[in-house]
Design an enzyme around this catalytic site. Structure first.
Site, short mmCIF file in Angstrom:
data_model
loop_
_atom_site.label_atom_id
_atom_site.label_comp_id
_atom_site.label_asym_id
_atom_site.label_seq_id
_atom_site.Cartn_x
_atom_site.Cartn_y
_atom_site.Cartn_z
N ARG A 89 -62.71 -32.92 -59.69
CA ARG A 89 -62.19 -32.21 -60.88
C ARG A 89 -61.36 -30.98 -60.46
O ARG A 89 -61.34 -29.97 -61.16
CB ARG A 89 -63.33 -31.76 -61.81
N SER A 137 -67.48 -33.36 -71.15
CA SER A 137 -68.46 -32.68 -70.30
C SER A 137 -68.09 -31.20 -70.19
O SER A 137 -66.96 -30.88 -69.82
CB SER A 137 -68.42 -33.24 -68.88
N GLU A 188 -66.51 -27.01 -66.75
CA GLU A 188 -65.41 -27.92 -66.39
C GLU A 188 -64.13 -27.56 -67.17
O GLU A 188 -63.05 -27.50 -66.58
CB GLU A 188 -65.84 -29.37 -66.69
P1 NAP Z 1 -74.63 -40.63 -66.29
O1 NAP Z 1 -74.65 -42.09 -66.12
O2 NAP Z 1 -75.58 -39.98 -67.23
O3 NAP Z 1 -74.80 -39.94 -64.85
C1 NAP Z 1 -74.79 -38.52 -64.70
C2 NAP Z 1 -73.85 -38.17 -63.56
O4 NAP Z 1 -74.30 -38.72 -62.35
C3 NAP Z 1 -72.47 -38.73 -63.80
O5 NAP Z 1 -71.70 -37.76 -64.46
C4 NAP Z 1 -71.97 -39.13 -62.44
O6 NAP Z 1 -71.13 -38.16 -61.82
C5 NAP Z 1 -73.23 -39.26 -61.61
N1 NAP Z 1 -73.43 -40.71 -61.35
C6 NAP Z 1 -74.02 -41.60 -62.16
N2 NAP Z 1 -74.05 -42.82 -61.57
C7 NAP Z 1 -73.43 -42.67 -60.37
C8 NAP Z 1 -73.14 -43.57 -59.31
N3 NAP Z 1 -73.48 -44.87 -59.37
N4 NAP Z 1 -72.49 -43.10 -58.23
C9 NAP Z 1 -72.13 -41.80 -58.16
N5 NAP Z 1 -72.38 -40.89 -59.14
C10 NAP Z 1 -73.04 -41.32 -60.23
O7 NAP Z 1 -73.14 -40.17 -66.64
P2 NAP Z 1 -72.39 -40.01 -68.03
O8 NAP Z 1 -72.47 -38.59 -68.45
O9 NAP Z 1 -72.80 -41.07 -68.99
O10 NAP Z 1 -70.89 -40.24 -67.58
C11 NAP Z 1 -70.45 -41.49 -67.11
C12 NAP Z 1 -69.11 -41.28 -66.45
O11 NAP Z 1 -68.14 -40.80 -67.38
C13 NAP Z 1 -69.18 -40.25 -65.35
O12 NAP Z 1 -68.38 -40.66 -64.29
C14 NAP Z 1 -68.63 -39.00 -66.00
O13 NAP Z 1 -67.99 -38.14 -65.06
C15 NAP Z 1 -67.62 -39.57 -66.95
N6 NAP Z 1 -67.44 -38.65 -68.06
C16 NAP Z 1 -66.53 -37.65 -67.95
C17 NAP Z 1 -66.38 -36.77 -69.00
C18 NAP Z 1 -65.43 -35.63 -68.93
O14 NAP Z 1 -65.24 -34.95 -69.93
N7 NAP Z 1 -64.86 -35.34 -67.81
C19 NAP Z 1 -67.15 -36.87 -70.15
C20 NAP Z 1 -68.09 -37.87 -70.18
C21 NAP Z 1 -68.23 -38.75 -69.14
P3 NAP Z 1 -69.53 -38.10 -61.99
O15 NAP Z 1 -69.31 -37.36 -63.25
O16 NAP Z 1 -69.12 -37.32 -60.80
O17 NAP Z 1 -69.02 -39.49 -62.03
#
Ligand code: NAP
Length: 337
Positions: free
Chosen positions: A164, A235, A332
Protein backbone atom coordinates in the site's frame (compact mmCIF):
# COMPACT_ATOMS: atom_id res chain seq x y z
CA UNK A 1 -9.94 25.45 -16.17
CA UNK A 2 -13.04 26.69 -14.39
CA UNK A 3 -12.45 27.49 -10.71
CA UNK A 4 -15.38 27.39 -8.27
CA UNK A 5 -15.20 28.78 -4.74
CA UNK A 6 -16.39 27.38 -1.39
CA UNK A 7 -17.46 24.04 -2.81
CA UNK A 8 -18.92 21.26 -0.64
CA UNK A 9 -16.88 18.06 -0.67
CA UNK A 10 -19.71 15.85 0.66
CA UNK A 11 -20.35 14.19 -2.70
CA UNK A 12 -16.65 14.05 -3.54
CA UNK A 13 -15.53 11.70 -0.73
CA UNK A 14 -16.94 8.21 -0.17
CA UNK A 15 -17.12 8.82 3.61
CA UNK A 16 -19.75 11.43 2.71
CA UNK A 17 -18.18 13.83 5.20
CA UNK A 18 -19.23 17.48 4.93
CA UNK A 19 -16.27 19.82 4.44
CA UNK A 20 -15.65 22.74 2.11
CA UNK A 21 -12.77 23.53 -0.19
CA UNK A 22 -11.84 27.16 -0.84
CA UNK A 23 -11.26 26.43 -4.55
CA UNK A 24 -12.36 23.52 -6.75
CA UNK A 25 -11.58 22.65 -10.36
CA UNK A 26 -11.76 19.67 -12.70
CA UNK A 27 -8.86 18.51 -14.87
CA UNK A 28 -10.20 17.16 -18.15
CA UNK A 29 -7.38 17.83 -20.64
CA UNK A 30 -3.81 19.07 -21.07
CA UNK A 31 -4.89 22.73 -21.06
CA UNK A 32 -6.44 22.22 -17.60
CA UNK A 33 -3.15 20.72 -16.38
CA UNK A 34 -1.28 23.76 -17.66
CA UNK A 35 -3.81 26.05 -15.96
CA UNK A 36 -3.36 24.16 -12.68
CA UNK A 37 0.42 24.53 -13.02
CA UNK A 38 -0.03 28.30 -13.55
CA UNK A 39 -2.41 28.55 -10.59
CA UNK A 40 0.06 26.73 -8.33
CA UNK A 41 2.95 28.97 -9.36
CA UNK A 42 0.93 32.13 -8.57
CA UNK A 43 -0.85 31.07 -5.36
CA UNK A 44 0.83 30.15 -2.13
CA UNK A 45 -1.86 27.65 -1.19
CA UNK A 46 -1.92 23.84 -1.12
CA UNK A 47 -3.35 21.98 -4.11
CA UNK A 48 -4.74 18.50 -3.59
CA UNK A 49 -5.43 16.11 -6.48
CA UNK A 50 -8.62 14.13 -6.11
CA UNK A 51 -9.52 10.83 -7.78
CA UNK A 52 -12.62 8.91 -6.67
CA UNK A 53 -12.36 10.34 -3.12
CA UNK A 54 -12.40 6.78 -1.77
CA UNK A 55 -9.20 6.93 0.23
CA UNK A 56 -9.50 10.24 2.04
CA UNK A 57 -10.78 11.59 5.32
CA UNK A 58 -11.32 15.35 5.50
CA UNK A 59 -10.99 16.40 9.15
CA UNK A 60 -11.58 20.08 8.37
CA UNK A 61 -12.37 22.47 5.55
CA UNK A 62 -9.58 22.67 2.95
CA UNK A 63 -7.93 26.06 2.51
CA UNK A 64 -6.59 25.60 -0.99
CA UNK A 65 -7.40 24.08 -4.39
CA UNK A 66 -8.90 20.63 -4.85
CA UNK A 67 -8.45 19.51 -8.45
CA UNK A 68 -10.45 16.45 -9.46
CA UNK A 69 -8.70 14.44 -12.16
CA UNK A 70 -11.31 13.70 -14.87
CA UNK A 71 -9.02 12.60 -17.75
CA UNK A 72 -10.86 9.87 -19.66
CA UNK A 73 -10.03 7.20 -22.24
CA UNK A 74 -8.77 3.63 -22.46
CA UNK A 75 -7.27 1.47 -25.18
CA UNK A 76 -5.14 -1.51 -26.12
CA UNK A 77 -1.71 0.10 -26.47
CA UNK A 78 0.14 -2.87 -27.98
CA UNK A 79 0.36 -6.64 -28.06
CA UNK A 80 3.17 -9.20 -28.40
CA UNK A 81 3.33 -13.01 -28.20
CA UNK A 82 3.25 -13.01 -24.42
CA UNK A 83 1.08 -10.12 -23.32
CA UNK A 84 -1.26 -7.31 -24.15
CA UNK A 85 -0.62 -3.79 -22.90
CA UNK A 86 -3.71 -1.80 -21.94
CA UNK A 87 -3.77 1.87 -21.00
CA UNK A 88 -6.32 3.97 -19.20
CA UNK A 89 -6.48 7.66 -18.41
CA UNK A 90 -6.33 8.62 -14.74
CA UNK A 91 -9.97 9.67 -14.36
CA UNK A 92 -11.44 6.34 -15.45
CA UNK A 93 -13.31 4.46 -12.73
CA UNK A 94 -11.10 1.58 -11.55
CA UNK A 95 -13.75 -1.14 -11.43
CA UNK A 96 -15.20 -0.17 -14.83
CA UNK A 97 -11.69 -0.41 -16.27
CA UNK A 98 -11.13 -3.85 -14.70
CA UNK A 99 -14.43 -5.09 -16.13
CA UNK A 100 -13.55 -3.62 -19.55
CA UNK A 101 -10.26 -5.61 -19.62
CA UNK A 102 -12.18 -8.78 -18.72
CA UNK A 103 -14.81 -8.10 -21.39
CA UNK A 104 -11.96 -7.80 -23.93
CA UNK A 105 -10.85 -11.33 -22.88
CA UNK A 106 -7.82 -10.24 -20.83
CA UNK A 107 -6.77 -11.52 -17.40
CA UNK A 108 -4.63 -10.13 -14.60
CA UNK A 109 -6.82 -7.55 -12.84
CA UNK A 110 -9.74 -9.79 -11.82
CA UNK A 111 -8.77 -9.99 -8.11
CA UNK A 112 -8.89 -6.19 -7.96
CA UNK A 113 -12.57 -6.04 -8.99
CA UNK A 114 -14.89 -3.65 -7.15
CA UNK A 115 -12.12 -1.67 -5.43
CA UNK A 116 -13.51 1.88 -5.30
CA UNK A 117 -11.56 4.77 -6.80
CA UNK A 118 -9.97 5.87 -10.05
CA UNK A 119 -7.23 4.47 -12.28
CA UNK A 120 -4.92 7.41 -11.49
CA UNK A 121 -5.21 6.95 -7.74
CA UNK A 122 -4.63 3.18 -7.86
CA UNK A 123 -0.79 3.30 -8.18
CA UNK A 124 -0.44 5.88 -5.38
CA UNK A 125 -1.82 3.35 -2.91
CA UNK A 126 -0.60 0.28 -4.81
CA UNK A 127 -4.13 -1.08 -4.31
CA UNK A 128 -4.34 -4.75 -3.46
CA UNK A 129 -6.81 -7.49 -2.68
CA UNK A 130 -6.93 -11.29 -2.49
CA UNK A 131 -3.19 -11.77 -2.92
CA UNK A 132 -2.75 -9.45 -5.92
CA UNK A 133 -1.39 -5.91 -5.96
CA UNK A 134 -1.55 -3.39 -8.77
CA UNK A 135 2.27 -3.63 -8.97
CA UNK A 136 1.91 -7.24 -10.26
CA UNK A 137 0.69 -5.98 -13.63
CA UNK A 138 1.65 -2.32 -13.84
CA UNK A 139 3.96 -1.74 -16.78
CA UNK A 140 4.44 2.04 -16.71
CA UNK A 141 2.68 5.30 -16.03
CA UNK A 142 2.75 8.84 -17.29
CA UNK A 143 2.67 11.89 -15.04
CA UNK A 144 3.12 15.66 -15.16
CA UNK A 145 5.37 17.32 -12.61
CA UNK A 146 3.25 20.19 -11.25
CA UNK A 147 6.35 22.08 -10.09
CA UNK A 148 8.21 22.05 -13.43
CA UNK A 149 5.49 21.13 -15.99
CA UNK A 150 7.73 18.25 -17.22
CA UNK A 151 5.97 15.22 -18.67
CA UNK A 152 7.46 12.09 -17.08
CA UNK A 153 7.34 8.34 -17.72
CA UNK A 154 7.75 5.90 -14.81
CA UNK A 155 8.55 2.23 -15.26
CA UNK A 156 7.65 -0.18 -12.47
CA UNK A 157 10.99 0.16 -10.67
CA UNK A 158 10.74 3.96 -10.50
CA UNK A 159 7.31 3.64 -8.86
CA UNK A 160 9.02 2.12 -5.73
CA UNK A 161 5.99 0.02 -4.85
CA UNK A 162 5.56 -1.49 -1.38
CA UNK A 163 2.61 -2.74 0.69
CA UNK A 164 0.00 0.00 0.00
CA UNK A 165 2.97 2.30 -0.69
CA UNK A 166 4.66 3.97 -3.66
CA UNK A 167 6.98 6.81 -4.66
CA UNK A 168 3.85 8.87 -5.42
CA UNK A 169 2.61 8.50 -1.85
CA UNK A 170 5.93 8.83 -0.01
CA UNK A 171 7.88 11.48 -1.92
CA UNK A 172 5.78 12.98 -4.68
CA UNK A 173 2.35 13.43 -3.11
CA UNK A 174 0.48 16.29 -4.83
CA UNK A 175 3.64 17.10 -6.84
CA UNK A 176 2.93 14.71 -9.69
CA UNK A 177 -0.35 14.42 -11.55
CA UNK A 178 -0.64 10.89 -12.90
CA UNK A 179 -2.29 11.18 -16.31
CA UNK A 180 -2.45 7.56 -17.51
CA UNK A 181 -1.43 4.06 -16.50
CA UNK A 182 -0.39 1.10 -18.67
CA UNK A 183 -0.74 -2.53 -17.58
CA UNK A 184 0.97 -5.62 -18.98
CA UNK A 185 -1.56 -8.46 -18.93
CA UNK A 186 0.02 -11.85 -19.68
CA UNK A 187 -1.72 -14.04 -22.25
CA UNK A 188 -1.01 -17.09 -20.06
CA UNK A 189 -2.84 -16.07 -16.90
CA UNK A 190 -1.78 -17.02 -13.39
CA UNK A 191 -4.77 -17.35 -11.06
CA UNK A 192 -4.58 -16.24 -7.41
CA UNK A 193 -7.37 -17.90 -5.47
CA UNK A 194 -5.73 -18.85 -2.17
CA UNK A 195 -7.57 -16.44 0.08
CA UNK A 196 -10.23 -17.91 2.36
CA UNK A 197 -13.68 -17.13 0.96
CA UNK A 198 -12.44 -16.97 -2.61
CA UNK A 199 -10.96 -20.48 -2.48
CA UNK A 200 -14.24 -21.99 -1.26
CA UNK A 201 -16.38 -19.98 -3.69
CA UNK A 202 -14.28 -21.17 -6.62
CA UNK A 203 -13.89 -24.83 -5.64
CA UNK A 204 -14.79 -27.00 -8.65
CA UNK A 205 -15.21 -24.01 -10.99
CA UNK A 206 -13.53 -23.71 -14.38
CA UNK A 207 -11.35 -20.68 -13.75
CA UNK A 208 -11.57 -17.64 -16.00
CA UNK A 209 -10.94 -13.97 -15.26
CA UNK A 210 -14.69 -13.38 -15.34
CA UNK A 211 -15.50 -16.23 -12.93
CA UNK A 212 -12.85 -15.00 -10.45
CA UNK A 213 -14.01 -11.39 -10.83
CA UNK A 214 -17.63 -12.38 -10.06
CA UNK A 215 -16.47 -14.34 -6.98
CA UNK A 216 -14.43 -11.35 -5.75
CA UNK A 217 -17.42 -9.05 -6.32
CA UNK A 218 -19.74 -11.36 -4.32
CA UNK A 219 -17.21 -11.74 -1.53
CA UNK A 220 -16.66 -7.98 -1.25
CA UNK A 221 -20.42 -7.28 -1.37
CA UNK A 222 -20.96 -9.85 1.38
CA UNK A 223 -18.20 -8.59 3.68
CA UNK A 224 -17.93 -4.86 3.04
CA UNK A 225 -20.43 -2.03 3.42
CA UNK A 226 -21.36 -0.33 0.13
CA UNK A 227 -20.18 3.33 0.15
CA UNK A 228 -23.26 4.35 -1.83
CA UNK A 229 -25.41 3.11 1.08
CA UNK A 230 -23.19 3.95 4.07
CA UNK A 231 -20.20 6.28 3.94
CA UNK A 232 -16.82 4.55 4.26
CA UNK A 233 -13.34 4.40 2.77
CA UNK A 234 -12.78 0.63 2.76
CA UNK A 235 -10.09 -0.69 5.10
CA UNK A 236 -9.20 2.13 7.45
CA UNK A 237 -6.01 0.49 8.81
CA UNK A 238 -3.11 -1.31 7.19
CA UNK A 239 -2.42 -4.88 8.25
CA UNK A 240 0.59 -4.75 10.63
CA UNK A 241 3.77 -6.48 9.49
CA UNK A 242 6.24 -7.65 12.14
CA UNK A 243 9.32 -9.83 12.73
CA UNK A 244 8.62 -13.57 13.05
CA UNK A 245 9.94 -13.59 16.65
CA UNK A 246 7.63 -10.70 17.66
CA UNK A 247 4.72 -12.46 15.99
CA UNK A 248 5.44 -15.74 17.84
CA UNK A 249 5.61 -13.90 21.18
CA UNK A 250 2.31 -12.13 20.48
CA UNK A 251 0.66 -15.36 19.33
CA UNK A 252 1.72 -17.18 22.52
CA UNK A 253 -0.36 -14.62 24.48
CA UNK A 254 -3.24 -14.39 22.00
CA UNK A 255 -4.50 -17.69 20.66
CA UNK A 256 -5.95 -17.52 17.17
CA UNK A 257 -3.88 -14.51 16.05
CA UNK A 258 -3.76 -14.85 12.24
CA UNK A 259 -0.33 -14.73 10.61
CA UNK A 260 0.70 -14.71 6.95
CA UNK A 261 4.47 -15.12 6.31
CA UNK A 262 5.75 -12.58 3.78
CA UNK A 263 7.33 -14.15 0.73
CA UNK A 264 10.13 -11.60 0.26
CA UNK A 265 11.48 -11.35 3.84
CA UNK A 266 11.29 -13.03 7.25
CA UNK A 267 8.34 -10.99 8.45
CA UNK A 268 4.75 -11.93 9.17
CA UNK A 269 1.63 -9.94 8.32
CA UNK A 270 -1.21 -10.15 10.80
CA UNK A 271 -4.83 -9.04 10.46
CA UNK A 272 -5.72 -5.51 11.66
CA UNK A 273 -9.41 -6.49 11.42
CA UNK A 274 -8.88 -9.41 13.85
CA UNK A 275 -7.03 -7.22 16.37
CA UNK A 276 -9.78 -4.57 16.25
CA UNK A 277 -12.52 -7.19 16.52
CA UNK A 278 -10.87 -8.68 19.63
CA UNK A 279 -11.07 -5.24 21.26
CA UNK A 280 -14.84 -5.28 20.72
CA UNK A 281 -15.11 -2.50 18.16
CA UNK A 282 -17.27 -4.17 15.50
CA UNK A 283 -20.60 -2.34 15.25
CA UNK A 284 -19.49 0.35 17.77
CA UNK A 285 -21.20 3.72 17.23
CA UNK A 286 -20.86 7.21 18.75
CA UNK A 287 -23.42 9.54 17.18
CA UNK A 288 -23.04 8.97 13.44
CA UNK A 289 -19.40 7.84 13.55
CA UNK A 290 -18.69 4.17 13.98
CA UNK A 291 -17.25 0.83 12.96
CA UNK A 292 -19.02 -1.38 10.44
CA UNK A 293 -20.95 -4.31 11.90
CA UNK A 294 -19.86 -6.32 8.84
CA UNK A 295 -16.10 -5.70 9.08
CA UNK A 296 -14.08 -4.30 12.01
CA UNK A 297 -11.52 -2.74 9.65
CA UNK A 298 -14.02 -0.34 8.11
CA UNK A 299 -15.03 2.96 9.74
CA UNK A 300 -18.48 4.16 8.73
CA UNK A 301 -20.43 7.41 8.60
CA UNK A 302 -24.06 6.67 9.50
CA UNK A 303 -25.15 10.03 8.10
CA UNK A 304 -23.77 13.26 9.46
CA UNK A 305 -20.50 12.33 11.17
CA UNK A 306 -17.76 14.91 10.81
CA UNK A 307 -14.22 14.01 9.80
CA UNK A 308 -13.04 14.86 13.33
CA UNK A 309 -15.60 12.50 14.87
CA UNK A 310 -14.50 9.67 12.58
CA UNK A 311 -10.86 10.42 13.33
CA UNK A 312 -11.65 10.29 17.08
CA UNK A 313 -12.99 6.74 16.60
CA UNK A 314 -9.80 5.87 14.68
CA UNK A 315 -7.61 7.26 17.48
CA UNK A 316 -9.59 5.35 20.12
CA UNK A 317 -9.17 2.13 18.11
CA UNK A 318 -5.42 2.73 17.75
CA UNK A 319 -5.11 3.30 21.53
CA UNK A 320 -7.12 0.21 22.46
CA UNK A 321 -5.26 -2.12 20.05
CA UNK A 322 -1.97 -0.71 21.34
CA UNK A 323 -3.12 -1.28 24.93
CA UNK A 324 -4.21 -4.89 24.38
CA UNK A 325 -1.62 -6.09 21.87
CA UNK A 326 1.22 -3.52 21.89
CA UNK A 327 0.73 -3.10 18.12
CA UNK A 328 0.41 0.39 16.61
CA UNK A 329 -2.07 0.50 13.73
CA UNK A 330 -1.49 2.89 10.84
CA UNK A 331 -4.34 4.44 8.84
CA UNK A 332 -4.56 3.38 5.19
CA UNK A 333 -6.50 6.41 3.82
CA UNK A 334 -5.01 9.87 3.64
CA UNK A 335 -6.15 12.01 6.56
CA UNK A 336 -6.40 15.69 5.58
CA UNK A 337 -5.89 17.63 8.84
P1 NAP B 1 -9.55 -11.51 5.61
O1 NAP B 1 -9.80 -12.70 4.80
O2 NAP B 1 -10.42 -11.20 6.77
O3 NAP B 1 -8.03 -11.52 6.11
C1 NAP B 1 -7.49 -10.47 6.90
C2 NAP B 1 -6.16 -10.05 6.30
O4 NAP B 1 -5.24 -11.12 6.34
C3 NAP B 1 -6.31 -9.66 4.85
O5 NAP B 1 -6.54 -8.29 4.78
C4 NAP B 1 -5.05 -10.15 4.19
O6 NAP B 1 -4.05 -9.14 4.03
C5 NAP B 1 -4.51 -11.20 5.13
N1 NAP B 1 -4.70 -12.51 4.47
C6 NAP B 1 -5.82 -13.27 4.48
N2 NAP B 1 -5.60 -14.42 3.80
C7 NAP B 1 -4.33 -14.36 3.35
C8 NAP B 1 -3.52 -15.25 2.58
N3 NAP B 1 -4.00 -16.42 2.12
N4 NAP B 1 -2.26 -14.87 2.29
C9 NAP B 1 -1.77 -13.69 2.73
N5 NAP B 1 -2.49 -12.81 3.47
C10 NAP B 1 -3.74 -13.15 3.79
O7 NAP B 1 -9.50 -10.23 4.64
P2 NAP B 1 -10.65 -9.24 4.15
O8 NAP B 1 -10.66 -8.05 5.02
O9 NAP B 1 -11.92 -9.98 3.91
O10 NAP B 1 -10.04 -8.76 2.78
C11 NAP B 1 -9.86 -9.65 1.69
C12 NAP B 1 -8.96 -8.97 0.69
O11 NAP B 1 -9.55 -7.77 0.18
C13 NAP B 1 -7.64 -8.56 1.31
O12 NAP B 1 -6.62 -8.80 0.40
C14 NAP B 1 -7.82 -7.09 1.57
O13 NAP B 1 -6.58 -6.38 1.52
C15 NAP B 1 -8.71 -6.68 0.44
N6 NAP B 1 -9.47 -5.51 0.84
C16 NAP B 1 -8.93 -4.28 0.65
C17 NAP B 1 -9.65 -3.17 1.04
C18 NAP B 1 -9.12 -1.79 0.90
O14 NAP B 1 -9.84 -0.84 1.15
N7 NAP B 1 -7.87 -1.62 0.57
C19 NAP B 1 -10.90 -3.29 1.65
C20 NAP B 1 -11.37 -4.56 1.86
C21 NAP B 1 -10.65 -5.67 1.45
P3 NAP B 1 -3.93 -8.18 2.75
O15 NAP B 1 -4.87 -7.08 3.01
O16 NAP B 1 -2.52 -7.73 2.83
O17 NAP B 1 -4.26 -8.97 1.54
Amino acid sequence: MKINENVSLKDLNTFGVEAKTKYYSEISNLLDIEALFEWKSKNNLPALLLGGGSNLLFKNDFDGMIAKVCLMGKDIAKEDDEAVYVSAAAGENWHDFVRWTIDQGFAGLENLSLIPGSVGAAPIQNIGAYGVELSNTLHSLQAVNLETADILEFDKELCQFGYRESFFKSQALDKLLITSVTFRLPKKPEWHINYAGLREALAGEVLTADVISQAVISERQRKLPNPSQIGNAGSFFKNPVMKVTDFETLKSDHEGLPGFPQTHNDEVKTSAGWLIDQCGWKGHRVGDAGVSDKHALVLVNHGNATGSELWQVAEDIIASVEGKFGVTLEPEPRVIK
